[in-house]
Design an enzyme around this catalytic site. Structure first.
Site, PDB file in Angstrom:
ATOM      1  N   LYS A 168      -3.139   9.568   7.506  1.00 44.90           N
ATOM      2  CA  LYS A 168      -2.625  10.154   8.749  1.00 44.90           C
ATOM      3  C   LYS A 168      -3.513  11.319   9.190  1.00 44.90           C
ATOM      4  CE  LYS A 168       1.177  10.970   6.492  1.00 44.90           C
ATOM      5  NZ  LYS A 168       0.875  10.238   5.251  1.00 44.90           N
TER       6      LYS A 168
ATOM      7  N   GLY B  53      -0.415  16.110   1.683  1.00 47.34           N
ATOM      8  CA  GLY B  53      -1.830  16.429   1.479  1.00 47.34           C
ATOM      9  C   GLY B  53      -2.614  15.565   2.441  1.00 47.34           C
ATOM     10  N   HIS B  54      -3.108  16.156   3.509  1.00 46.97           N
ATOM     11  CA  HIS B  54      -3.811  15.399   4.549  1.00 46.97           C
ATOM     12  C   HIS B  54      -5.296  15.756   4.517  1.00 46.97           C
ATOM     13  CE1 HIS B  54       0.211  15.003   6.960  1.00 46.97           C
ATOM     14  NE2 HIS B  54       0.261  14.488   5.753  1.00 46.97           N
TER      15      HIS B  54
ATOM     16  N   ASP C 203       0.148   8.943   2.239  1.00 45.33           N
ATOM     17  CA  ASP C 203      -1.294   8.900   1.991  1.00 45.33           C
ATOM     18  C   ASP C 203      -2.003   7.754   2.690  1.00 45.33           C
ATOM     19  OD1 ASP C 203      -0.940  11.094   0.325  1.00 45.33           O
ATOM     20  OD2 ASP C 203      -0.606   9.842  -1.435  1.00 45.33           O
TER      21      ASP C 203
ATOM     22  N   GLN D 198       4.256  12.462   4.728  1.00 44.10           N
ATOM     23  CA  GLN D 198       4.858  11.448   3.849  1.00 44.10           C
ATOM     24  C   GLN D 198       4.785  10.062   4.510  1.00 44.10           C
ATOM     25  OE1 GLN D 198       6.901  14.683   4.091  1.00 44.10           O
ATOM     26  NE2 GLN D 198       5.333  15.111   2.588  1.00 44.10           N
TER      27      GLN D 198
HETATM   28  P1  GDP Z   1      -2.616  11.306   4.439  1.00 40.40           P
HETATM   29  O1  GDP Z   1      -1.711  12.042   3.518  1.00 40.40           O
HETATM   30  O2  GDP Z   1      -1.919  10.154   5.098  1.00 40.40           O
HETATM   31  O3  GDP Z   1      -3.297  12.188   5.457  1.00 40.40           O
HETATM   32  O4  GDP Z   1      -3.762  10.663   3.535  1.00 40.40           O
HETATM   33  P2  GDP Z   1      -4.552  11.387   2.320  1.00 40.40           P
HETATM   34  O5  GDP Z   1      -5.506  12.360   2.902  1.00 40.40           O
HETATM   35  O6  GDP Z   1      -3.610  11.884   1.291  1.00 40.40           O
HETATM   36  O7  GDP Z   1      -5.279  10.162   1.676  1.00 40.40           O
HETATM   37  C1  GDP Z   1      -6.152   9.363   2.407  1.00 40.40           C
HETATM   38  C2  GDP Z   1      -7.518   9.373   1.705  1.00 40.40           C
HETATM   39  O8  GDP Z   1      -8.287   8.314   2.213  1.00 40.40           O
HETATM   40  C3  GDP Z   1      -8.329  10.607   1.955  1.00 40.40           C
HETATM   41  O9  GDP Z   1      -9.064  10.919   0.808  1.00 40.40           O
HETATM   42  C4  GDP Z   1      -9.251  10.206   3.104  1.00 40.40           C
HETATM   43  O10 GDP Z   1     -10.466  10.942   3.133  1.00 40.40           O
HETATM   44  C5  GDP Z   1      -9.517   8.777   2.752  1.00 40.40           C
HETATM   45  N1  GDP Z   1      -9.751   7.854   3.865  1.00 40.40           N
HETATM   46  C6  GDP Z   1      -9.257   7.893   5.122  1.00 40.40           C
HETATM   47  N2  GDP Z   1      -9.595   6.791   5.806  1.00 40.40           N
HETATM   48  C7  GDP Z   1     -10.317   6.030   4.959  1.00 40.40           C
HETATM   49  C8  GDP Z   1     -10.932   4.753   5.078  1.00 40.40           C
HETATM   50  O11 GDP Z   1     -10.857   4.071   6.082  1.00 40.40           O
HETATM   51  N3  GDP Z   1     -11.621   4.298   3.988  1.00 40.40           N
HETATM   52  C9  GDP Z   1     -11.712   5.007   2.834  1.00 40.40           C
HETATM   53  N4  GDP Z   1     -12.403   4.487   1.833  1.00 40.40           N
HETATM   54  N5  GDP Z   1     -11.122   6.200   2.688  1.00 40.40           N
HETATM   55  C10 GDP Z   1     -10.437   6.705   3.732  1.00 40.40           C
HETATM   56  P1  IMO Z   2       1.445  12.791   2.582  1.00 36.86           P
HETATM   57  O1  IMO Z   2       1.872  13.548   3.819  1.00 36.86           O
HETATM   58  C1  IMO Z   2       2.585  10.523  -0.957  1.00 36.86           C
HETATM   59  C2  IMO Z   2       6.391  11.597  -2.859  1.00 36.86           C
HETATM   60  C3  IMO Z   2       6.308  12.191  -4.243  1.00 36.86           C
HETATM   61  C4  IMO Z   2       7.619  11.713  -4.828  1.00 36.86           C
HETATM   62  C5  IMO Z   2       8.578  11.782  -3.640  1.00 36.86           C
HETATM   63  C6  IMO Z   2       9.421  13.048  -3.602  1.00 36.86           C
HETATM   64  O2  IMO Z   2       0.211  13.325   1.966  1.00 36.86           O
HETATM   65  O3  IMO Z   2       1.415  11.325   2.845  1.00 36.86           O
HETATM   66  P2  IMO Z   2       8.889  15.589  -3.049  1.00 36.86           P
HETATM   67  O4  IMO Z   2       7.944  16.559  -3.680  1.00 36.86           O
HETATM   68  O5  IMO Z   2       8.659  15.353  -1.593  1.00 36.86           O
HETATM   69  O6  IMO Z   2      10.327  15.920  -3.326  1.00 36.86           O
HETATM   70  O7  IMO Z   2       8.612  14.194  -3.815  1.00 36.86           O
HETATM   71  O8  IMO Z   2       7.765  11.730  -2.488  1.00 36.86           O
HETATM   72  N1  IMO Z   2       5.596  12.286  -1.817  1.00 36.86           N
HETATM   73  C7  IMO Z   2       4.439  11.815  -1.331  1.00 36.86           C
HETATM   74  N2  IMO Z   2       3.708  10.732  -1.675  1.00 36.86           N
HETATM   75  N3  IMO Z   2       2.183  11.309   0.061  1.00 36.86           N
HETATM   76  C8  IMO Z   2       2.910  12.377   0.436  1.00 36.86           C
HETATM   77  O9  IMO Z   2       2.608  13.118   1.533  1.00 36.86           O
HETATM   78  C9  IMO Z   2       4.073  12.695  -0.288  1.00 36.86           C
HETATM   79  N4  IMO Z   2       4.999  13.673  -0.212  1.00 36.86           N
HETATM   80  C10 IMO Z   2       5.923  13.405  -1.137  1.00 36.86           C
HETATM   81  O10 IMO Z   2       5.190  11.686  -4.933  1.00 36.86           O
HETATM   82  O11 IMO Z   2       7.525  10.346  -5.184  1.00 36.86           O
HETATM   83 MG    MG Z   3      -1.621  12.603   1.490  1.00 37.57          MG
END
Ligand code: GDP
Ligand code: IMO
Ligand code: MG
Length: 430
Positions: free
Chosen positions: A16, A40-41, A13, A222
């Site tokens: 990416k 979840g991106h 998270d 991840q």
């Molecule tokens: P990913 O799994 O690495 O793609 O990241 P996620 O989408 O799960 O979580 C990142 C969250 O941060 C999302 O809700 C984005 O919209 C938000 N986000 C991304 N860049 C920034 C930033 O620079 N500042 C803030 N406040 N939010 C951001």
């Molecule tokens: P993105 O791509 C954050 C974590 C789960 C758990 C562990 C194992 O959005 O960054 P799983 O279901 O993969 O067997 O769970 O990994 N986990 C993540 N945490 N971001 C993710 O993906 C994750 N994908 C798995 O919370 O601790």
């Molecule tokens: Mg994510």
């Protein structure tokens, strides 16, 4: 640098998805190489939010071919729902290709994920309950069903019959309900019909793109600390999010990778169980969670929040051979008077500067912090390095010097536009 791998440098998270979207306009191929819909991106374009779990975030660019690589485990139902949902919001999507060698996630994987977690009790991993671990178990046990088999009706029927018989015995043993072959087969055969046109020898597609100098972006899922080998085992996912996974999960060799960009938050978060040395179980942790809306994109769970852990970041720099860093969510830290950054750990009275591979040791370390001055004000309008407050620039320089990895860009908000380029040459000039 025609090929770039984007990896999560912490526990996932890191944003990416946003970076992949920003670079997607320059890419020919965007390729996911590991994991499944545990990811979840989030991508925000002009106020509109897209959440990708399986489909590479680059698909929002019509000229991109978005590839689900061989290292992935793919839930067919999830894939179709996600495709339809995205298509409704954005009709002019890029092309989709799904590897014949990617493994298929079935409902018995999800049920087994829940049953295994239950059986672990207090030691549960806190998985996303998407059946990811059990699907990779099947792959390693050599009984998994791959996409190439799934979309061949006769082969699929035979393979499912053979595997389900075994899975039903396992489900009963663990206290679950056996699944009906015909019902499961018919539901999934209908998904296979729709997915068939996307299924291809994607390894060859990627290899040819690399050979002809096209721009290929590998979208990590991840984070490095969730890697099965390099992460905090057993509190990890069951695949290889690190840059090496891009080779294993797409059909290229290590010399085909030109750059590896690590994405990290300006602080640290983690979802699920497992050691987290810099976790803040106090009002500062709550403040970061609230201000940063730190709730999971996939499961909605509150993310555990803590200070930036540079020991972790340096570990990531090494296991991924990072060529650049993108620091995200710098805006969230505005308003804190002092910021702590962890530069070593104390374990049994000794100072250590590496991440111990034993989880019981990492769980026992005490972080050693440096305190740096914070900053105030809304950073979301910053677009150039010099727009950032001086203390924020000092914070970033500290991070850069400690990890020996140059910062390529800084993100100050979720939108595409809310980005500060620092060394554009590390990111295809953008
Ligand atoms: P990913 O799994 O690495 O793609 O990241 P996620 O989408 O799960 O979580 C990142 C969250 O941060 C999302 O809700 C984005 O919209 C938000 N986000 C991304 N860049 C920034 C930033 O620079 N500042 C803030 N406040 N939010 C951001
Ligand atoms: P993105 O791509 C954050 C974590 C789960 C758990 C562990 C194992 O959005 O960054 P799983 O279901 O993969 O067997 O769970 O990994 N986990 C993540 N945490 N971001 C993710 O993906 C994750 N994908 C798995 O919370 O601790
Ligand atoms: Mg994510």
């Amino acid at each position: 640098m025609p090929t770039l791998v984007i990896v999560g440098a912490q526990w996932g998270d890191e944003a990416k998805g946003k970076l992949v979207d920003v670079l997607g306009s320059k890419a020919d191929l965007v390729v996911r190489y590991s994991g499944g819909n545990n990811a979840g991106h989030t991508v925000i374009v002009g106020g509109q939010e897209f959440r990708f779990h399986l489909i590479p975030a680059g698909i929002l660019h019509p000229a991109v071919t978005a590839v689900l690589g061989s290292g992935m485990v793919v839930c067919p139902k999830g894939l179709l729902e996600e495709y339809d949902r995205t298509r409704e919001l954005r009709p002019d999507l890029g092309r989709l290709a799904v590897s014949k060698a990617a493994h298929v996630v079935f409902p018995y994987h999800r049920t087994l994920d829940a049953l295994e977690e239950q059986a672990k009790g207090d030691n549960k991993v806190g998985t996303t309950s998407r059946g990811i671990g059990p699907a990779y178990q099947d792959k390693a046990s050599r009984i998994g069903i791959r996409m190439g088999e799934f979309v061949e009706p006769r082969v699929f029927r035979e393979r499912l019959r053979e595997v389900l018989e075994y899975k039903n015995r396992l489900l009963s043993l663990l206290g679950g309900e056996p699944m009906d072959f015909e019902a499961l087969h018919d539901e999934y055969a209908a998904y296979a019909e729709r997915i068939r046109p996307w299924v291809a020898e994607t390894d060859v597609l990627v290899q040819e793109a690399v050979a002809s100098g096209k721009r290929v972006l590998f979208e990590g899922a991840q984070g490095s600390m969730l890697d099965l080998d390099c992460g905090t085992y057993p509190f990890v996912t069951s695949s290889h999010p690190v840059a090496g996974g891009a080779c294993l999960g797409t059909g290229i060799g290590p010399r085909a990778i030109d750059g590896v960009v690590g994405v990290c938050k300006a602080y640290t978060t983690r979802v699920g169980s497992g050691p987290f040395p810099t976790e803040l179980l106090d009002e500062t942790g709550d403040w970061i969670r609230t201000k940063g809306h730190e709730f999971g994109t996939t499961t909605g769970r509150g993310r555990r929040c803590g200070w930036l852990d540079l020991v972790v970041l340096r570990h990531s720099a090494r296991v991924n051979s990072l060529t650049g860093l993108v620091v995200t969510r710098l805006d969230v830290l505005s308003g804190l008077e002092r910021l702590l950054v962890c530069t070593s750990y104390r374990l049994d009275g000794e100072q250590i500067v590496h991440v111990p591979s034993n989880t019981f040791e990492l769980a026992a370390v005490e972080p050693v912090y440096e305190s740096l001055p914070g900053w105030d004000g809304d950073l979301r309008s910053c677009r150039r390095w010099d727009d950032l407050p001086r203390t924020a620039r000092d914070y970033l320089r500290f991070l850069e010097e400690f990890t020996s990895v140059p910062i390529a860009a800084v993100s100050v908000g979720p939108d595409r536009e809310e980005t500060v380029p620092v060394r554009p040459e590390l990111l295809w000039g953008g």
